[in-house]
Design a protein around this motif. Sequence first.
Motif, PDB file in Angstrom:
ATOM      1  N   HIS A   1     -28.437 -24.166 -30.581  1.00  0.00           N
ATOM      2  CA  HIS A   1     -27.832 -23.542 -29.407  1.00  0.00           C
ATOM      3  C   HIS A   1     -26.693 -24.429 -28.921  1.00  0.00           C
ATOM      4  O   HIS A   1     -26.895 -25.626 -28.667  1.00  0.00           O
ATOM      5  CB  HIS A   1     -28.867 -23.332 -28.307  1.00  0.00           C
ATOM      6  CG  HIS A   1     -29.927 -22.339 -28.676  1.00  0.00           C
ATOM      7  ND1 HIS A   1     -29.758 -20.977 -28.527  1.00  0.00           N
ATOM      8  CD2 HIS A   1     -31.159 -22.510 -29.226  1.00  0.00           C
ATOM      9  CE1 HIS A   1     -30.838 -20.346 -28.950  1.00  0.00           C
ATOM     10  NE2 HIS A   1     -31.700 -21.247 -29.383  1.00  0.00           N
ATOM     11  N   ILE A   2     -25.511 -23.843 -28.796  1.00  0.00           N
ATOM     12  CA  ILE A   2     -24.313 -24.581 -28.429  1.00  0.00           C
ATOM     13  C   ILE A   2     -23.768 -24.040 -27.108  1.00  0.00           C
ATOM     14  O   ILE A   2     -23.614 -22.828 -26.946  1.00  0.00           O
ATOM     15  CB  ILE A   2     -23.212 -24.460 -29.513  1.00  0.00           C
ATOM     16  CG1 ILE A   2     -23.797 -24.739 -30.910  1.00  0.00           C
ATOM     17  CG2 ILE A   2     -22.045 -25.375 -29.190  1.00  0.00           C
ATOM     18  CD1 ILE A   2     -24.357 -26.108 -31.106  1.00  0.00           C
ATOM     19  N   ASP A   3     -23.478 -24.959 -26.185  1.00  0.00           N
ATOM     20  CA  ASP A   3     -22.889 -24.601 -24.890  1.00  0.00           C
ATOM     21  C   ASP A   3     -21.525 -25.258 -24.766  1.00  0.00           C
ATOM     22  O   ASP A   3     -21.396 -26.484 -24.952  1.00  0.00           O
ATOM     23  CB  ASP A   3     -23.787 -25.071 -23.746  1.00  0.00           C
ATOM     24  CG  ASP A   3     -25.113 -24.334 -23.696  1.00  0.00           C
ATOM     25  OD1 ASP A   3     -25.179 -23.315 -23.008  1.00  0.00           O
ATOM     26  OD2 ASP A   3     -26.077 -24.777 -24.352  1.00  0.00           O
ATOM     27  N   TRP A   4     -20.506 -24.446 -24.442  1.00  0.00           N
ATOM     28  CA  TRP A   4     -19.156 -24.974 -24.211  1.00  0.00           C
ATOM     29  C   TRP A   4     -18.428 -24.061 -23.243  1.00  0.00           C
ATOM     30  O   TRP A   4     -18.301 -22.862 -23.476  1.00  0.00           O
ATOM     31  CB  TRP A   4     -18.372 -25.083 -25.523  1.00  0.00           C
ATOM     32  CG  TRP A   4     -17.083 -25.839 -25.369  1.00  0.00           C
ATOM     33  CD1 TRP A   4     -16.930 -27.114 -24.913  1.00  0.00           C
ATOM     34  CD2 TRP A   4     -15.761 -25.376 -25.673  1.00  0.00           C
ATOM     35  NE1 TRP A   4     -15.601 -27.484 -24.907  1.00  0.00           N
ATOM     36  CE2 TRP A   4     -14.865 -26.436 -25.371  1.00  0.00           C
ATOM     37  CE3 TRP A   4     -15.252 -24.173 -26.160  1.00  0.00           C
ATOM     38  CZ2 TRP A   4     -13.486 -26.312 -25.548  1.00  0.00           C
ATOM     39  CZ3 TRP A   4     -13.882 -24.055 -26.351  1.00  0.00           C
ATOM     40  CH2 TRP A   4     -13.004 -25.114 -26.044  1.00  0.00           C
ATOM     41  N   GLU A   5     -17.936 -24.659 -22.157  1.00  0.00           N
ATOM     42  CA  GLU A   5     -17.284 -23.891 -21.103  1.00  0.00           C
ATOM     43  C   GLU A   5     -15.788 -23.684 -21.330  1.00  0.00           C
ATOM     44  O   GLU A   5     -15.147 -22.931 -20.597  1.00  0.00           O
ATOM     45  CB  GLU A   5     -17.492 -24.579 -19.744  1.00  0.00           C
ATOM     46  CG  GLU A   5     -18.951 -24.678 -19.314  1.00  0.00           C
ATOM     47  CD  GLU A   5     -19.561 -23.327 -19.010  1.00  0.00           C
ATOM     48  OE1 GLU A   5     -18.793 -22.386 -18.706  1.00  0.00           O
ATOM     49  OE2 GLU A   5     -20.792 -23.200 -19.082  1.00  0.00           O
ATOM     50  N   GLY A   6     -15.220 -24.375 -22.319  1.00  0.00           N
ATOM     51  CA  GLY A   6     -13.789 -24.220 -22.578  1.00  0.00           C
ATOM     52  C   GLY A   6     -13.048 -25.535 -22.474  1.00  0.00           C
ATOM     53  O   GLY A   6     -13.651 -26.611 -22.352  1.00  0.00           O
ATOM     54  N   ASP A   7     -11.717 -25.465 -22.550  1.00  0.00           N
ATOM     55  CA  ASP A   7     -10.856 -26.648 -22.607  1.00  0.00           C
ATOM     56  C   ASP A   7     -11.239 -27.706 -21.584  1.00  0.00           C
ATOM     57  O   ASP A   7     -11.420 -27.408 -20.404  1.00  0.00           O
ATOM     58  CB  ASP A   7      -9.399 -26.248 -22.390  1.00  0.00           C
ATOM     59  CG  ASP A   7      -8.795 -25.603 -23.636  1.00  0.00           C
ATOM     60  OD1 ASP A   7      -9.436 -25.669 -24.689  1.00  0.00           O
ATOM     61  OD2 ASP A   7      -7.691 -25.039 -23.524  1.00  0.00           O
ATOM     62  N   GLY A   8     -11.346 -28.950 -22.065  1.00  0.00           N
ATOM     63  CA  GLY A   8     -11.632 -30.080 -21.192  1.00  0.00           C
ATOM     64  C   GLY A   8     -13.105 -30.310 -20.936  1.00  0.00           C
ATOM     65  O   GLY A   8     -13.471 -31.349 -20.370  1.00  0.00           O
ATOM     66  N   SER A   9     -13.961 -29.381 -21.330  1.00  0.00           N
ATOM     67  CA  SER A   9     -15.400 -29.553 -21.083  1.00  0.00           C
ATOM     68  C   SER A   9     -16.086 -30.112 -22.326  1.00  0.00           C
ATOM     69  O   SER A   9     -15.556 -30.073 -23.437  1.00  0.00           O
ATOM     70  CB  SER A   9     -16.039 -28.232 -20.664  1.00  0.00           C
ATOM     71  OG  SER A   9     -15.937 -27.269 -21.693  1.00  0.00           O
ATOM     72  N   ARG A  10     -17.278 -30.627 -22.136  1.00  0.00           N
ATOM     73  CA  ARG A  10     -18.034 -31.255 -23.199  1.00  0.00           C
ATOM     74  C   ARG A  10     -18.929 -30.226 -23.898  1.00  0.00           C
ATOM     75  O   ARG A  10     -19.428 -29.307 -23.268  1.00  0.00           O
ATOM     76  CB  ARG A  10     -18.863 -32.411 -22.645  1.00  0.00           C
ATOM     77  CG  ARG A  10     -18.031 -33.402 -21.845  1.00  0.00           C
ATOM     78  CD  ARG A  10     -18.853 -34.536 -21.288  1.00  0.00           C
ATOM     79  NE  ARG A  10     -19.215 -35.491 -22.313  1.00  0.00           N
ATOM     80  CZ  ARG A  10     -18.420 -36.477 -22.738  1.00  0.00           C
ATOM     81  NH1 ARG A  10     -17.203 -36.623 -22.216  1.00  0.00           N
ATOM     82  NH2 ARG A  10     -18.822 -37.325 -23.667  1.00  0.00           N
ATOM     83  N   VAL A  11     -19.105 -30.409 -25.190  1.00  0.00           N
ATOM     84  CA  VAL A  11     -19.954 -29.516 -25.969  1.00  0.00           C
ATOM     85  C   VAL A  11     -21.386 -30.063 -25.944  1.00  0.00           C
ATOM     86  O   VAL A  11     -21.615 -31.248 -26.217  1.00  0.00           O
ATOM     87  CB  VAL A  11     -19.472 -29.417 -27.425  1.00  0.00           C
ATOM     88  CG1 VAL A  11     -20.353 -28.467 -28.225  1.00  0.00           C
ATOM     89  CG2 VAL A  11     -18.021 -28.965 -27.479  1.00  0.00           C
ATOM     90  N   MET A  12     -22.344 -29.191 -25.630  1.00  0.00           N
ATOM     91  CA  MET A  12     -23.748 -29.579 -25.608  1.00  0.00           C
ATOM     92  C   MET A  12     -24.484 -28.818 -26.715  1.00  0.00           C
ATOM     93  O   MET A  12     -24.344 -27.597 -26.827  1.00  0.00           O
ATOM     94  CB  MET A  12     -24.385 -29.268 -24.261  1.00  0.00           C
ATOM     95  CG  MET A  12     -23.646 -29.866 -23.061  1.00  0.00           C
ATOM     96  SD  MET A  12     -23.554 -31.672 -23.094  1.00  0.00           S
ATOM     97  CE  MET A  12     -25.273 -32.093 -22.814  1.00  0.00           C
ATOM     98  N   MET A  13     -25.239 -29.537 -27.510  1.00  0.00           N
ATOM     99  CA  MET A  13     -25.972 -28.937 -28.623  1.00  0.00           C
ATOM    100  C   MET A  13     -27.468 -29.193 -28.451  1.00  0.00           C
ATOM    101  O   MET A  13     -27.880 -30.324 -28.187  1.00  0.00           O
ATOM    102  CB  MET A  13     -25.521 -29.534 -29.949  1.00  0.00           C
ATOM    103  CG  MET A  13     -26.303 -29.025 -31.149  1.00  0.00           C
ATOM    104  SD  MET A  13     -25.919 -29.952 -32.657  1.00  0.00           S
ATOM    105  CE  MET A  13     -26.524 -31.576 -32.186  1.00  0.00           C
ATOM    106  N   THR A  14     -28.274 -28.153 -28.618  1.00  0.00           N
ATOM    107  CA  THR A  14     -29.725 -28.280 -28.517  1.00  0.00           C
ATOM    108  C   THR A  14     -30.374 -27.743 -29.784  1.00  0.00           C
ATOM    109  O   THR A  14     -30.002 -26.671 -30.282  1.00  0.00           O
ATOM    110  CB  THR A  14     -30.259 -27.503 -27.300  1.00  0.00           C
ATOM    111  OG1 THR A  14     -29.653 -28.026 -26.109  1.00  0.00           O
ATOM    112  CG2 THR A  14     -31.774 -27.629 -27.187  1.00  0.00           C
TER     113      THR A  14
END
Length: 306
Positions: free
Chosen positions: A266-279
């Motif tokens: 599961h990948i979370d990313w809000e867009g430019d400048g934000s950090r990618v979170m992977m679970t």
Amino acid sequence: MADNADMKIRFTKMQGAGNDFIVLDETRGSLGLNRAHYRFLADRRYGIGADQILSVRPATRLDTDFAYAIHNADGGEVEHCGNGARCFVRYVLEQGLTGKDTIAVEVKRGTIVLLARQDGLVTVDMGIPVFDAAVLPFHPEALSRRQQQQATLWQLDLSAAGLAPVEAVLLSMGNPHAVLLVPDTRTAQVEAIGRAVQALPAFPASVNVGFLQVLGRDHARLRVYERGVGETLACGTGACAAVVAGHQLGLFDSRVQVDALGGTLHIDWEGDGSRVMMTGPATTVFHGEIDLPEFPVLPTDMNHTA
């Protein structure tokens, strides 16, 4: 190295969504391994077998808990591995090397933060995606490109391999990725195209090649042809790169389920400048010991130059 011909080392075999690893404890001192040793350990016929080897090492800074090195099956060191990071967390907790749930770790290109969750999954802060050609590295000279939404699609000429050109979104998740959209990952020419893209002079450090099938705004399938390994059952940084690329192309929302051959991330990313979170998952398979030859030579090494 030991004075005798062989030395015995302890290891742990782990896997994250089918991406498998050998984990070595170097917190009490270096094992002194070289590229030939890593190839031997990773070999699935003569050694233990793994996509990568993770070496757990002491932190070198006050603001981190550990450092670790990542070596591919071909013995080369690489910058980052998302599935390996999750296994790293599970390893240091199970071995009693830390009691923390949130761990800061030094990798080749900076620091990552890892969170061990109560449900057994691990969340990794994978950092901010980078699109700078110099960082990947990527030499874009003489290559055509076009813009789609916020993404740049580069046309890669594969005629030297007898293949049609492909378009790819290029970015770094701490390591270089080329993400290709495909109608169906099951029929994608993963090995042929992966090898051809990696051989292009535009990628002086080679590149991981992702084959992305969009199933919906929150769902995707992915296969990845990794540098120094070949196709793996899952690739954490590859899943992150694929979601970022799809988001930039206007195809994904901020949270995406990525189905790899070996499992789900599961990948979370809000867009430019934000950090990618992977679970995703991290599982210990077994512990063991192996006699490691001082100068291991595999049959495949006879024509191999390190």
